[in-house]
Design a protein around this motif. Structure first.
Motif, short mmCIF file in Angstrom:
data_model
loop_
_atom_site.label_atom_id
_atom_site.label_comp_id
_atom_site.label_asym_id
_atom_site.label_seq_id
_atom_site.Cartn_x
_atom_site.Cartn_y
_atom_site.Cartn_z
N GLU A 106 -34.97 -16.56 26.80
CA GLU A 106 -35.96 -17.42 27.46
C GLU A 106 -35.26 -18.52 28.26
O GLU A 106 -35.65 -18.83 29.39
CB GLU A 106 -36.89 -18.05 26.43
CG GLU A 106 -37.92 -17.11 25.85
CD GLU A 106 -39.08 -16.83 26.81
OE1 GLU A 106 -39.07 -17.37 27.93
OE2 GLU A 106 -39.97 -16.07 26.42
N LEU A 107 -34.25 -19.11 27.69
CA LEU A 107 -33.51 -20.17 28.37
C LEU A 107 -32.75 -19.64 29.57
O LEU A 107 -32.57 -20.33 30.58
CB LEU A 107 -32.55 -20.83 27.38
CG LEU A 107 -31.70 -22.00 27.88
CD1 LEU A 107 -32.58 -23.16 28.32
CD2 LEU A 107 -30.73 -22.45 26.79
N SER A 108 -32.32 -18.39 29.50
CA SER A 108 -31.48 -17.79 30.54
C SER A 108 -32.13 -17.87 31.92
O SER A 108 -31.56 -18.42 32.87
CB SER A 108 -31.18 -16.33 30.18
OG SER A 108 -30.47 -15.69 31.21
N SER A 109 -33.31 -17.29 32.06
CA SER A 109 -33.96 -17.28 33.37
C SER A 109 -34.36 -18.69 33.79
O SER A 109 -34.36 -19.02 34.99
CB SER A 109 -35.20 -16.38 33.34
OG SER A 109 -36.10 -16.78 32.32
N PHE A 110 -34.66 -19.55 32.82
CA PHE A 110 -35.07 -20.93 33.15
C PHE A 110 -33.91 -21.71 33.76
O PHE A 110 -34.06 -22.32 34.82
CB PHE A 110 -35.57 -21.63 31.89
CG PHE A 110 -36.07 -23.03 32.15
CD1 PHE A 110 -37.39 -23.25 32.52
CD2 PHE A 110 -35.22 -24.12 32.03
CE1 PHE A 110 -37.86 -24.54 32.77
CE2 PHE A 110 -35.67 -25.41 32.29
CZ PHE A 110 -37.00 -25.62 32.65
#
Length: 341
Positions: free
Chosen positions: A139-143
């Motif tokens: 989830e943090l990756s694309s953000f």
């Protein structure tokens, strides 16, 4: 927060409103804490969830028996504790994400490894399909990638609670990301590639035919989504592995972009789909082998079996996680990558 038209037409139950209120309260509580404290709280929540997981832990243990048959019971339990800790950390990061600035992310949260691989693929102009999975902090990756100037599309499954779904998507898309839902993503995905855009696809979950094909995953046939392979072949888009993984040594995340994968393109579209899906599964497996405690072992990855094969997840294995490889054919005995069921 106003609801999209599609949501306004749907009936929201009282229970869903209660769930939404609880989620908002939890997110708000973790958001106001210092990041280090929030991560510690997330780890504690993950540990508590692991202690109460029951059947999920049984599924995770069964998966580890398939993927790493040499591990002892205590070693498998240690990996699962790492999985729950990683999930707790990701929960904390998700609650904190709306507070992050680009400068804070660069200094405290993550660094890139192999960004040039992504930029080179992007420069071709035919679109980029980021091969990823439920590994590390997806989830943090694309953000953070969008926050640092690289917005992308994300193929996801709708959450059952529409209020929570809207709230989660609002956070995901704060810096230009957009959501492509699994139930209607095909046209949008092909259109995005024609426009030279980037889309991330989590393809490490169990599927069913005809959307999935059977390819080896940790030496066991796993029904795996073939859509990424078909779209890449059709559009000429680049396929680049991308995983945001916690580095214990650096005490921060590292967003790894691997080299563009060389896909097979012959006159036989079905053979190409099978070969390229196998390549993507093997690539994902290689990352999981390096960071096993950060993968979502709790998912029944091998639930769908080839015709004639017995089930892998029996009631006994789900509850007690016993029997090392009892549900797998001998010739196949010779694991891995939401949010997705």
């Amino acid at each position: 927060m106003s609801l999209p038209a599609s949501r306004q037409e749907r009936t929201v139950t009282f229970r869903q409103r209660l769930e939404y209120a609880a989620v908002v309260a939890a997110v708000s509580a973790l958001r106001v804490l210092p990041r280090s404290v929030a991560r510690s709280a997330g780890a504690a929540i993950g540990a508590a969830a692991g202690a109460l997981a029951g059947r999920l832990s049984g599924t995770g243990d069964r998966n580890l028996q398939l993927a790493f048959p040499h591990l002892s019971t205590s070693e498998r339990q240690a990996v699962l504790r790492g999985t729950f800790r990683s999930l707790g950390w990701q929960l904390a990061e998700f609650c904190q994400m709306s507070n992050y600035s680009a400068e804070f992310v660069r200094e405290k949260v993550m660094r890139y490894d192999g960004l040039e691989n992504f930029l080179t693929a992007e420069a071709r102009g035919k679109g980029v399909l980021v091969l990823t999975g439920h590994l590390g902090a997806w989830e943090l990756s694309s953000f953070v990638h969008s926050l640092l100037g690289h917005p992308m599309g994300m193929v996801i499954r709708r959450l059952d609670n529409p209020l929570v779904d809207d709230m989660v998507n609002a956070i995901r898309c704060l810096h230009g990301n957009r959501v492509l839902h699994k139930d209607d993503f095909a046209r949008g995905l092909i259109s995005a590639m024609h426009k030279g855009e980037t889309v991330g696809i989590l393809m490490d979950t169990n599927m069913t035919p005809p959307q999935g094909v059977f390819v080896p995953f940790f030496g066991v046939p796993a029904c795996t989504a073939s859509g990424l392979a078909r779209v890449a072949r059709k559009t000429g888009a680049a396929v680049v592995p991308g995983f945001l993984l916690w580095s214990q040594e650096e005490q921060r995340y590292v967003l790894h972009f691997g080299e563009e994968l060389k896909i097979q393109h012959t006159s036989d579209a079905e053979a190409d789909a099978l070969a390229n899906t196998a390549l993507f599964a093997a690539t994902t497996e290689a990352y999981v082998r390096r960071y096993p405690e950060q993968w979502l072992w709790l998912h029944r990855r091998w639930k769908t079996r080839p015709p004639g094969e017995p089930p892998i997840y029996t009631r006994r294995s789900a509850s007690t996680a016993s029997g090392a490889r009892s549900g797998v054919d001998a010739k196949n005995s010779s694991i891995l990558s939401a949010e997705t069921r």
